[in-house]
Enzyme design. Structure first.
Site, PDB file in Angstrom:
ATOM      1  N   THR A 123      22.873  48.357 -26.899  1.00 12.49           N
ATOM      2  CA  THR A 123      23.515  47.700 -28.035  1.00 12.49           C
ATOM      3  C   THR A 123      25.017  47.565 -27.795  1.00 12.49           C
ATOM      4  O   THR A 123      25.823  48.216 -28.460  1.00 12.49           O
ATOM      5  CB  THR A 123      23.261  48.493 -29.330  1.00 12.49           C
ATOM      6  OG1 THR A 123      23.719  49.844 -29.132  1.00 12.49           O
ATOM      7  CG2 THR A 123      21.791  48.508 -29.699  1.00 12.49           C
TER       8      THR A 123
ATOM      9  N   ASP B 257      30.773  65.743 -23.981  1.00 13.47           N
ATOM     10  CA  ASP B 257      30.875  65.998 -25.416  1.00 13.47           C
ATOM     11  C   ASP B 257      30.838  67.495 -25.682  1.00 13.47           C
ATOM     12  O   ASP B 257      30.134  68.246 -24.998  1.00 13.47           O
ATOM     13  CB  ASP B 257      29.724  65.330 -26.177  1.00 13.47           C
ATOM     14  CG  ASP B 257      29.952  63.844 -26.433  1.00 13.47           C
ATOM     15  OD1 ASP B 257      31.060  63.339 -26.174  1.00 13.47           O
ATOM     16  OD2 ASP B 257      28.997  63.196 -26.912  1.00 13.47           O
ATOM     17  N   VAL B 258      31.550  67.925 -26.697  1.00 17.56           N
ATOM     18  CA  VAL B 258      31.647  69.340 -27.028  1.00 17.56           C
ATOM     19  C   VAL B 258      30.309  69.906 -27.507  1.00 17.56           C
ATOM     20  O   VAL B 258      30.061  71.104 -27.376  1.00 17.56           O
ATOM     21  CB  VAL B 258      32.767  69.575 -28.080  1.00 17.56           C
ATOM     22  CG1 VAL B 258      32.384  68.985 -29.427  1.00 17.56           C
ATOM     23  CG2 VAL B 258      33.123  71.033 -28.188  1.00 17.56           C
TER      24      VAL B 258
ATOM     25  N   GLU C 191      32.368  54.554 -26.545  1.00 19.58           N
ATOM     26  CA  GLU C 191      31.201  54.240 -25.708  1.00 19.58           C
ATOM     27  C   GLU C 191      31.126  52.741 -25.430  1.00 19.58           C
ATOM     28  O   GLU C 191      30.788  52.326 -24.315  1.00 19.58           O
ATOM     29  CB  GLU C 191      29.919  54.735 -26.382  1.00 19.58           C
ATOM     30  CG  GLU C 191      28.681  54.571 -25.521  1.00 19.58           C
ATOM     31  CD  GLU C 191      27.460  55.198 -26.150  1.00 19.58           C
ATOM     32  OE1 GLU C 191      27.176  56.376 -25.843  1.00 19.58           O
ATOM     33  OE2 GLU C 191      26.793  54.516 -26.960  1.00 19.58           O
TER      34      GLU C 191
END
Length: 181
Positions: free
Chosen positions: A77, A46-47, A135
């Site tokens: 989840t 991630d940035v 995700e």
């Protein structure tokens, strides 16, 4: 401009509104396959991640995932919507992984990117959105294609949290409602 002693291949992308930018991350790898397939390993980060400690060859393997810090070793989840290709049945055994840092050998990673990109596109055509977007799709993939290396949550920990792990990559705190509007 980026300055570095390392060779950096910059791939410019067109920004898309939330959540399409995150859902399109694997398509970006897939579209640039010719530039990437000759590399030994590929990793997505991630940035908004801060490298705060050494990340070395301990991360190298065919399919690499990172334990989600909120669900370390647990089910987490997952998406349970049977209309989504990211769906995980409540009877399937799984470990939940964070989407912020993952990778592997270039051939395995590009294979994963192609599959996830196809599944996300099919969900989009069917007006289905996985609960945790890319995700959720990645977690489904790792059920069917188990990681060969699982990194501890220290490779994807929230800035406000105090990890019981050696923090190597920290997801910087941000105002989600502001940046996703």
């Amino acid at each position: 401009n980026i300055t570095s002693k390392r060779k950096i291949n910059l791939i410019k992308t067109q920004h898309e509104k939330w959540p399409w930018m995150t859902l399109g991350r694997y398509k970006i790898f897939e579209r640039n396959k010719e530039q990437l397939e000759n590399k030994d390993y590929l990793f997505y980060c991630d940035v908004d991640m801060l490298f705060c400690d050494t990340v070395g060859d301990e991360i190298l393997s065919e399919r690499v995932s990172t334990q989600h810090p909120a669900f370390c070793g647990g089910r987490g989840t997952p998406d349970t919507n049977p209309e989504s290709l990211a769906c995980v049945s409540m009877f399937e055994k799984m470990q939940y992984f964070a989407g912020g840092f993952n990778g592997g050998s270039s051939s395995e990673y590009l294979k994963m990117c192609e599959k996830l990109s196809q599944n996300i596109e099919k969900d989009k055509e069917n007006n289905v959105m996985a609960i945790w977007h890319d995700e959720s799709h990645m977690n489904r993939y790792f059920i069917d294609n188990p990681p060969t290396k699982v990194l501890d949550p220290g490779y994807c920990y929230g800035e406000s949290l105090r990890p019981p792990y050696r923090a190597r990559l920290i997801a910087l705190d941000k105002n989600h409602s502001k940046i996703r509007s």
